[in-house]
Design a protein around this motif. Sequence first.
Motif, PDB file in Angstrom:
ATOM      1  N   ASP A 147       7.465 -11.564  -5.407  1.00  0.00           N
ATOM      2  CA  ASP A 147       7.593 -12.840  -4.706  1.00  0.00           C
ATOM      3  C   ASP A 147       6.502 -13.000  -3.652  1.00  0.00           C
ATOM      4  O   ASP A 147       6.010 -14.107  -3.417  1.00  0.00           O
ATOM      5  CB  ASP A 147       8.972 -12.935  -4.046  1.00  0.00           C
ATOM      6  CG  ASP A 147      10.083 -12.963  -5.077  1.00  0.00           C
ATOM      7  OD1 ASP A 147       9.900 -13.613  -6.121  1.00  0.00           O
ATOM      8  OD2 ASP A 147      11.125 -12.328  -4.854  1.00  0.00           O
ATOM      9  N   LEU A 148       6.112 -11.898  -3.010  1.00  0.00           N
ATOM     10  CA  LEU A 148       5.027 -11.976  -2.032  1.00  0.00           C
ATOM     11  C   LEU A 148       3.699 -12.333  -2.709  1.00  0.00           C
ATOM     12  O   LEU A 148       2.894 -13.084  -2.161  1.00  0.00           O
ATOM     13  CB  LEU A 148       4.888 -10.648  -1.291  1.00  0.00           C
ATOM     14  CG  LEU A 148       5.831 -10.397  -0.107  1.00  0.00           C
ATOM     15  CD1 LEU A 148       5.583  -9.021   0.474  1.00  0.00           C
ATOM     16  CD2 LEU A 148       5.642 -11.459   0.964  1.00  0.00           C
ATOM     17  N   ILE A 149       3.497 -11.771  -3.906  1.00  0.00           N
ATOM     18  CA  ILE A 149       2.248 -12.052  -4.618  1.00  0.00           C
ATOM     19  C   ILE A 149       2.121 -13.543  -4.920  1.00  0.00           C
ATOM     20  O   ILE A 149       1.030 -14.124  -4.806  1.00  0.00           O
ATOM     21  CB  ILE A 149       2.186 -11.217  -5.910  1.00  0.00           C
ATOM     22  CG1 ILE A 149       1.918  -9.756  -5.575  1.00  0.00           C
ATOM     23  CG2 ILE A 149       1.104 -11.725  -6.853  1.00  0.00           C
ATOM     24  CD1 ILE A 149       1.921  -8.843  -6.759  1.00  0.00           C
ATOM     25  N   LEU A 150       3.224 -14.164  -5.297  1.00  0.00           N
ATOM     26  CA  LEU A 150       3.177 -15.585  -5.646  1.00  0.00           C
ATOM     27  C   LEU A 150       2.845 -16.466  -4.451  1.00  0.00           C
ATOM     28  O   LEU A 150       2.499 -17.637  -4.622  1.00  0.00           O
ATOM     29  CB  LEU A 150       4.520 -16.009  -6.251  1.00  0.00           C
ATOM     30  CG  LEU A 150       4.847 -15.403  -7.619  1.00  0.00           C
ATOM     31  CD1 LEU A 150       6.219 -15.844  -8.078  1.00  0.00           C
ATOM     32  CD2 LEU A 150       3.795 -15.806  -8.643  1.00  0.00           C
ATOM     33  N   THR A 151       2.955 -15.934  -3.239  1.00  0.00           N
ATOM     34  CA  THR A 151       2.582 -16.716  -2.051  1.00  0.00           C
ATOM     35  C   THR A 151       1.093 -16.640  -1.765  1.00  0.00           C
ATOM     36  O   THR A 151       0.610 -17.359  -0.889  1.00  0.00           O
ATOM     37  CB  THR A 151       3.354 -16.221  -0.813  1.00  0.00           C
ATOM     38  OG1 THR A 151       2.947 -14.867  -0.510  1.00  0.00           O
ATOM     39  CG2 THR A 151       4.852 -16.250  -1.061  1.00  0.00           C
ATOM     40  N   ARG A 152       0.369 -15.781  -2.465  1.00  0.00           N
ATOM     41  CA  ARG A 152      -1.068 -15.640  -2.200  1.00  0.00           C
ATOM     42  C   ARG A 152      -1.802 -16.877  -2.692  1.00  0.00           C
ATOM     43  O   ARG A 152      -1.544 -17.374  -3.785  1.00  0.00           O
ATOM     44  CB  ARG A 152      -1.644 -14.402  -2.883  1.00  0.00           C
ATOM     45  CG  ARG A 152      -0.998 -13.096  -2.490  1.00  0.00           C
ATOM     46  CD  ARG A 152      -1.104 -12.797  -1.019  1.00  0.00           C
ATOM     47  NE  ARG A 152       0.005 -13.365  -0.285  1.00  0.00           N
ATOM     48  CZ  ARG A 152       0.041 -13.585   1.020  1.00  0.00           C
ATOM     49  NH1 ARG A 152      -1.018 -13.323   1.730  1.00  0.00           N
ATOM     50  NH2 ARG A 152       1.101 -14.091   1.586  1.00  0.00           N
ATOM     51  N   GLN A 153      -2.735 -17.343  -1.898  1.00  0.00           N
ATOM     52  CA  GLN A 153      -3.448 -18.565  -2.231  1.00  0.00           C
ATOM     53  C   GLN A 153      -4.717 -18.287  -3.030  1.00  0.00           C
ATOM     54  O   GLN A 153      -4.959 -18.896  -4.056  1.00  0.00           O
ATOM     55  CB  GLN A 153      -3.801 -19.324  -0.936  1.00  0.00           C
ATOM     56  CG  GLN A 153      -4.542 -20.629  -1.151  1.00  0.00           C
ATOM     57  CD  GLN A 153      -3.693 -21.675  -1.860  1.00  0.00           C
ATOM     58  OE1 GLN A 153      -2.467 -21.602  -1.836  1.00  0.00           O
ATOM     59  NE2 GLN A 153      -4.327 -22.634  -2.500  1.00  0.00           N
ATOM     60  N   PHE A 154      -5.552 -17.363  -2.561  1.00  0.00           N
ATOM     61  CA  PHE A 154      -6.858 -17.145  -3.177  1.00  0.00           C
ATOM     62  C   PHE A 154      -6.983 -15.786  -3.870  1.00  0.00           C
ATOM     63  O   PHE A 154      -7.829 -15.605  -4.729  1.00  0.00           O
ATOM     64  CB  PHE A 154      -7.972 -17.268  -2.129  1.00  0.00           C
ATOM     65  CG  PHE A 154      -7.992 -18.598  -1.437  1.00  0.00           C
ATOM     66  CD1 PHE A 154      -8.132 -19.769  -2.171  1.00  0.00           C
ATOM     67  CD2 PHE A 154      -7.850 -18.687  -0.069  1.00  0.00           C
ATOM     68  CE1 PHE A 154      -8.149 -20.998  -1.542  1.00  0.00           C
ATOM     69  CE2 PHE A 154      -7.869 -19.914   0.572  1.00  0.00           C
ATOM     70  CZ  PHE A 154      -8.013 -21.073  -0.158  1.00  0.00           C
TER      71      PHE A 154
END
Length: 819
Positions: A237-244
């Motif tokens: 879930d944290l990975i999916l918050t990454r933008q770039f």
Amino acid sequence: MDENKQKSTVLHYAVENCRLETVRELLNMIKEGQSLQIADKEGNTIFHIAAQRTDKSELLETMLFREGVDIKKALNKRNNKNQSVLHLAIDVTEETSSVKLNIKNIIKEMTKEDLSRTDIEGNTLLHSLMQSKLTYDGFEQHILDRFTLLVSEGVDVEATNNLSLNCLHATKLDALVLCKLLDKVHSDKTARSYFDKLLRAFPRLNTFKHLTHVDSTSELALLDLATFFHRDEILPDLILTRQFELIPCCLSLLIQLEPEIIKMRAKAKGKHEQLLQVKSKITNIAVNALNELFLNANIIEFQLLSKYIKGEMKHKENLALNSEAAAMKKNRDCLGPKFPYRDFKEGKIQYGSVLELVKKADNPDLYATDCIYSVIKEEWRKPISDCSKRGLSGSCLPCDCCHSACSCRPKISRPDSPLARFWTHFVAFIGFLVFFGWYVINFEESFLEPKWDILLVAYLFSFGLQEASEIWRLRKARENCKIGSHVRSVPAYIVDGLNIFDALAILLLLTGLVARWLYYGMGFQLQDAYPSQVVLCVSYSLFCFRSVTFLTYFETIGPMINMLWNLIVYDLLPFLVVLFVIFCCFGVFFVCLLFSNAWTPTEEIATLSNGWETFIQAATLPFNLLFGNFDQIELSYSPDSTELGKVAIKQGYEWFNYFVIFLFMGLVNVVMMNLLIALFNLRVTQIYGVAIGVWRKRFFQMLDEYQELTQFPPPLSFLEYIYNFLMKKFCPKNAVTDDKASRWPNDTEDYPEEYNRFLKFQAIQFRRCRSRLLLDTEWNRNDFDVVKAHTGKELSELKAELQEMLDDANTQGQGKMVE
């Protein structure tokens, strides 16, 4: 009281699960003199369990003030985590209990040494207090009073735990409670002096100064911290918050997870199953992200994607170097982007491109994506111009110099490309096999004509230097292997079994030539040189077997070879080990049954005196039965004499002929052979769907290999190796010594223009498909996993549609109520 396998009593379960009234009734039923200090397998007494309940105040009061209970001893009792009952009950309030249970007085009566003791994680009583999960009104004042009391009694306010976190850093208080607590601290002079010491250590750079693997300049820092604090379940879930940096985040975590999974599996720790699930989710995110970018990219965007993966982006060279804009740019000559990852062996932060991270992660699912495969194919070809590039399907792509695919000329690779080197080495190796085969077969001519040895020696030097160069190239490469209950970093050269065939073939070729020269120089005849011919034949066989690796380049044959290798290594070899045990058992039994020395009347006619002949008979008899060579085991029998391999004991022969032979053939020919067929079938079913991924991984490894090979093939390649060595020795190039000066810029304003354009393209695609990135991928999966992934996608789409229908119905219902 009776205990179960976990050493828990009925009272343990009652305190954990039952209501307060039930526990009180059960305590009243306990006879006087029975101890309440019985600890379960985790070292918890009933007081530890009671201290973890929300109604701990009333329950502890009921239990501690029973007759015969030593309150101080009960509160100081520690479990396997070195937690005392007081650690767990430090947030007990006097308002909800009677005057009897007064934690404040208990704390005042305890020594400073007892109050300062920590649990196994280094947490003090202050850490435990600040990790309370209670949330009632006025709780913040209670926390503040208890905090002040502990500090005044000698507990170090600045003490840190094993993660170098003080009690405020490690707090798990509810956000609202924490805000109210800080407001209270502001108006309390004494408390403010304590919290000032904590807040001075709170800035980010000081908080994580001991976490050497965390790169605070990267978007990956949040994921590094989650991994460090063992919060693995929130990583996807944290990975999916990454933008770039979504894709580099996935790859960096896969690099870290694989050694941990191998280590935990080797030590038989159950958590490796949880990590496998996390790894599967992260792999799905990375694969889906790469596929989405590849499928939705036009020719220009694909070029940007290719440069991004290979790390070949940089500032345009046509900018004026003396312009003000150029003067403000840093690291203009640095190729990138480069992303951080943690090296398993050294534990240091290193930087690499996306393609280098894919190689480090060593995941076949990543290699199987069309995105990575197309980049690798382009690296194989290295076309002379953009006009000669082709798409994944083999058709020409439109480009700037020719706007239609039909006008493109056939693709032309550069002479120094890996593809060109592959074909030159492939043709040269076929020529070597033809010549070497002629040399071995016509040994009567090649032995008498030493001139043919010149060409063979040139091949020997070329192959030897090629193998030495491969060893040097892989000298630092390591792969994690499970050896017993430990994980060892093994040289990558040894892990690849085909390298062993290379080394053996070269050594046998050298041995055969040296033996041939000795025989010829010492004047021996041709028939005396037979051993050297045999050694050369073995070397030729190994070279022929090694030539199969050339065929792995082809997409139709490569997956088949990988399947064959898996069948041999993972099924046939273990099967042969079991079969060898059965053959040893029956071989010895057959010889003793048919040709026993005990039956021989005199020592002169003993049949088992020759150990070697006996061994041959014991070894070959089961093989002849297995493969139906009954003409090799035609036996007669005699009541008074035996002869090894010919005449058997009459009684033993009858048992062998009417019973034992059927037992052996039923076990081996029926059971074992059908087991082997079933194993092969299961293995083919398992790897059929993933064979393309395994082959593409091998395709990438061949790319690395042929990028380092010489342009001239054997037997001339040894000249190029010598030339390259001399050039490196006496004409070294100027190496870049300052790594920081060439590092990819961290400032977004300093990014190259094409990188900013790629980030914009990536953000648009991820905004559209982010909700689908966690879905199981159907690519590079066997039939069962494909059905499972497809069903999951269908259910996810059905859930989304139902939710949309419910939202519409809810909106319509609210509209009617308003009317």
